[in-house]
Design an enzyme around this catalytic site. Structure first.
Site, PDB file in Angstrom:
ATOM      1  N   CYS A 246       0.816  -1.221   0.000  1.00  0.00           N
ATOM      2  CA  CYS A 246       0.000   0.000   0.000  1.00  0.00           C
ATOM      3  C   CYS A 246       0.851   1.274   0.000  1.00  0.00           C
ATOM      4  O   CYS A 246       1.546   1.517  -0.968  1.00  0.00           O
ATOM      5  CB  CYS A 246      -0.970  -0.048   1.181  1.00  0.00           C
ATOM      6  SG  CYS A 246      -2.294   1.153   1.058  1.00  0.00           S
ATOM      7  N   HIS A 331      -4.053  -5.331  -0.108  1.00  0.00           N
ATOM      8  CA  HIS A 331      -3.714  -5.773   1.243  1.00  0.00           C
ATOM      9  C   HIS A 331      -3.742  -7.290   1.391  1.00  0.00           C
ATOM     10  O   HIS A 331      -4.790  -7.866   1.672  1.00  0.00           O
ATOM     11  CB  HIS A 331      -4.674  -5.137   2.255  1.00  0.00           C
ATOM     12  CG  HIS A 331      -4.444  -3.674   2.401  1.00  0.00           C
ATOM     13  ND1 HIS A 331      -3.601  -3.145   3.341  1.00  0.00           N
ATOM     14  CD2 HIS A 331      -4.911  -2.618   1.680  1.00  0.00           C
ATOM     15  CE1 HIS A 331      -3.559  -1.821   3.212  1.00  0.00           C
ATOM     16  NE2 HIS A 331      -4.351  -1.482   2.212  1.00  0.00           N
ATOM     17  N   GLU A 333      -2.717  -8.923   3.779  1.00  0.00           N
ATOM     18  CA  GLU A 333      -3.029  -9.268   5.171  1.00  0.00           C
ATOM     19  C   GLU A 333      -4.530  -9.253   5.423  1.00  0.00           C
ATOM     20  O   GLU A 333      -4.989  -9.637   6.508  1.00  0.00           O
ATOM     21  CB  GLU A 333      -2.307  -8.319   6.128  1.00  0.00           C
ATOM     22  CG  GLU A 333      -2.943  -6.939   6.340  1.00  0.00           C
ATOM     23  CD  GLU A 333      -2.681  -5.949   5.212  1.00  0.00           C
ATOM     24  OE1 GLU A 333      -2.131  -6.370   4.178  1.00  0.00           O
ATOM     25  OE2 GLU A 333      -3.055  -4.769   5.347  1.00  0.00           O
TER      26      GLU A 333
END
Lengths: 358, 332
Positions: A246, A331, A333
């Site tokens: 990001c 993302h 995660e």
């Protein structure tokens, strides 16, 4: 109590006040996720922004504190169609309404969030005010709205001092506004993660003798981070493997001669398809960004696009030539959102090990 | 990627009467399916026993037969119309069973008709209880302890081992008819004798009761390249134990946090991948109301009632049958 959302283009929405009864000016953005509102409220990338949830009913599963992505919520304000006053989930420890009040976050409910989203999509992200002042004077507010910028917001959200979590392979994480789950994804894979504040000098990290470096997500305009970009350039010049997500992805691009620009209304949601250019496979990803790496200004011989967004063709990832560095805009995660690209953390560790295909 | 050019004329099995197992939404699904086929330039022959459906309107298929949905009629129709393919996945469980029977008897092969939209192995993997259990184990997905029985005594013995109440599910029946929950030996004997008779293959699954758990469904799709997406998830207002046909379902789920939502989404995608389905499928989970424990209840390699509503999944589904990559399909 009545509340008002006043936009930079003069639109005024009238709704009901939720959370704290205070006035804020912020950048108004929208998120299309159907679950994960607590993760969104606490994602440091939203610092300096007020978030409108497009999903029409928020709060049904209450607040599960262990799902917070930071110690506290970072959004300036919260905009929903309907706030659920009842929570229904075995882990819930309270309602979202109480949560907003507890952390002093003002918000507005009962407005037509679909219309608001359409305005933001047509005219682009803009500033706005949430207020409960019924006697507000638009002409007094407009100059204040126009003057607002998120500013150097990374320095506000980064950790104050270095800390280490987990056990195993030693990885440094440069926190430019990190979500908790980036470090946890590494810890889960057997890493000891040392988290550094955003303004740490590159030399300090390099001297730490880490196997690899991660650069986190974070808020605001990447070009505001001049000094951080300089330090990242020094990290690039070493041969330490780097994985950035990001804002970290944008900062690495800026540090190596690339460019970024502001998007019209950004990508915020949990259903953004990205295509892996190496394999043609498409993954559904979680995203939250208002700036993007300019695909026409990626310096030749330095990096090339590895992932692209299937909806609008924007750059979603870069592989750095002759370097053990790769970065992504989305993302992996998750939290909230699909975990389909979690394998990128494995790819990072494989790259450190010099394994084929990493 | 262009569609499979060998497919020129398709026999679509329609939804039939509106009962559990052949719900009204299948009409919508079938109508969307026929339209998508015609858009691709394929000749569509439709058979449906229910004239009061949209799909039997004159402009939906090229030719419409209002006939009983039986193996005999389908065989006659195949001989008369000579389709190159038969699509059984739009007509609910009834259509699927008919497709399977035609495939198993060798009738399709002897008349050069291909079963499309799914393969008989896939249907078997999902519908045959033992194969289902093994497949879920391979995909690393939990299922409730269970045993397939072909006689009452085996069922009673197994129920004593795992304890009452137990759920009884006959294989290959419409919408679970002939099944039920038994709380004691008397009940299991009664339900089993019924279920064994109603099952097309004389098999009933005896399973640990997960009544009271949250019933969550996912509609997932996969294309031939292995790309997978979720169309939606759903939460039944009533817990496991109340038949979905008697309950209300809400899309998306309302009481799942992102952690639970993603856990089950990932599980559903692993399952469609393990089953190698090209097209859509419906995965049903039971989720413990106060923990992250879950198990897979069933997998339907076909449309289910909820997949058809206002979601353009039928069009996506058709396109994935045609081997057009999902990610290039525009949502209508």
């Amino acid at each position: 109590m009545k509340a008002f959302l006043i936009l930079e283009d003069g639109t005024v929405f009238t709704g009901v006040s939720i959370g704290a009864r205070k006035e804020i000016i912020s950048e108004i953005v929208f998120n299309t996720s159907m679950t994960g509102y607590l993760e969104i409220l606490t994602d440091p990338s939203y610092a300096g922004q007020a978030v409108c949830m497009t999903y029409p009913m928020i709060g049904n599963y209450g607040i599960c504190y262990e799902d917070m992505e930071a110690q506290r919520p970072w959004v300036d304000g919260y905009i929903v169609k309907e706030l659920s006053e009842k929570d229904s989930n075995f882990r819930s420890e309270g309602t979202i309404s109480d949560f907003l009040t507890k952390y002093d976050i003002p918000g507005i409910a009962g407005i037509d969030t679909r219309q608001l989203t359409k305005i933001l999509r047509e005219k682009g992200t803009m500033n706005g005010m949430i207020t409960t002042d019924e006697d507000h004077v638009i002409s007094d507010i407009m100059p204040k709205l126009k003057a607002y910028t998120t500013g150097k917001v990374v320095e506000k959200v980064t950790c104050s001092e270095r800390k280490t979590i987990g056990k195993g392979r030693r990885i440094a994480l440069l926190d430019v506004g990190t979500k908790k789950d980036i470090a946890l994804n590494l810890v889960k894979r057997g890493c000891e993660v040392t988290v550094y504040p955003a303004l740490t000098k590159a030399e300090e990290i390099i001297e730490g003798g880490f196997e690899g470096i991660m650069i986190s997500n974070g808020p605001g305009d990447p070009k505001e981070c001049e000094s951080i970009i300089k330090e990242i350039r020094k990290l690039y010049d070493t041969d330490i493997p780097i994985f950035a997500i990001c804002l970290g992805h944008q900062l690495m691009a800026l540090a190596t001669g690339g460019d970024t620009h502001r998007m019209k209304y950004g990508h915020r949601g949990a259903n953004h398809p990205v295509k892996d250019l190496a394999t043609g496979r498409v993954y559904i990803t979680s995203q939250n960004h208002g700036y993007v790496v300019d695909e026409t200004k990626i310096p030749e011989g330095v990096a090339k696009a590895s992932f692209v967004n299937v909806n609008d063709g924007t750059v979603e990832g870069l592989d750095y030539t002759d370097k053990r560095i790769f970065t992504v805009q989305f993302h992996p995660e998750a939290c909230p959102g699909p975990v389909d690209t979690g394998f990128l953390f494995d790819r990072f560790l494989d790259m450190i090990d010099g394994k084929e295909g990493a | 990627m262009p569609r499979n050019k060998d497919i020129k004329k398709v026999l679509v099995i329609g939804s039939g009467p509106i009962v559990i197992g052949q719900a009204a939404e299948f009409d919508y699904a079938g109508t969307q399916g026929c339209r998508a086929l015609k858009e691709e330039g394929v000749e569509v022959v439709l058979i449906n026993s229910n004239p009061a459906t949209i799909m039997t309107d004159g402009d939906i298929a090229d030719r419409v037969y209002i006939e009983p949905l039986t193996v005999k009629i389908l065989e006659e129709l195949i001989i008369k119309e000579k389709p190159d393919s038969i699509l059984p996945t739009l007509g609910g469980q009834a259509g699927l069973n008919l497709g399977m029977e035609l495939e198993e008897s060798g009738f399709l092969a002897s008349h050069n008709v291909k079963l499309i939209g799914t393969t008989s192995q896939t249907i078997k993997k999902a519908e045959d209880r033992l194969e289902f259990k093994n497949t879920m184990e391979k995909a690393g997905q939990p299922v409730a302890p269970s045993l397939v029985v072909e006689n009452i005594e085996d069922g009673v013995k197994f129920a004593r081992e795992i304890g009452y109440p137990v759920v009884l599910r006959p294989a290959y029946t419409l919408g679970g008819s002939g099944g039920g929950i038994a709380h004691n030996e008397e009940e299991i004997r009664e339900i089993l004798s019924n279920g064994l008779r109603l099952s097309r293959v004389g098999q009933v699954l005896v399973e640990r009761s997960i009544a009271g758990w949250k019933e969550i469904e996912y509609e997932v799709m996969r294309d031939s390249a292995g790309n997978v997406i979720t169309v939606c998830n759903m939460e039944n207002l009533d817990p496991v134990g109340v038949h979905t046909g008697d309950s209300i379902v809400v899309a998306p789920s309302q009481t799942l946090s992102d952690k639970e939502y993603q856990m089950l989404r990932t599980a559903a995608l692993k399952i469609i991948d393990e089953l190698q389905i090209t097209g859509g499928c419906n995965v049903q989970f039971a989720l413990h109301p106060s923990s992250f424990e879950y198990c897979v209840i069933e997998v339907n390699p076909r449309v289910s009632r909820s997949s058809a509503r206002d979601i353009p999944s039928q069009r996506l589904r058709q396109r994935s049958h045609w081997d057009i990559r999902l990610m290039r399909s525009k949502m209508p």
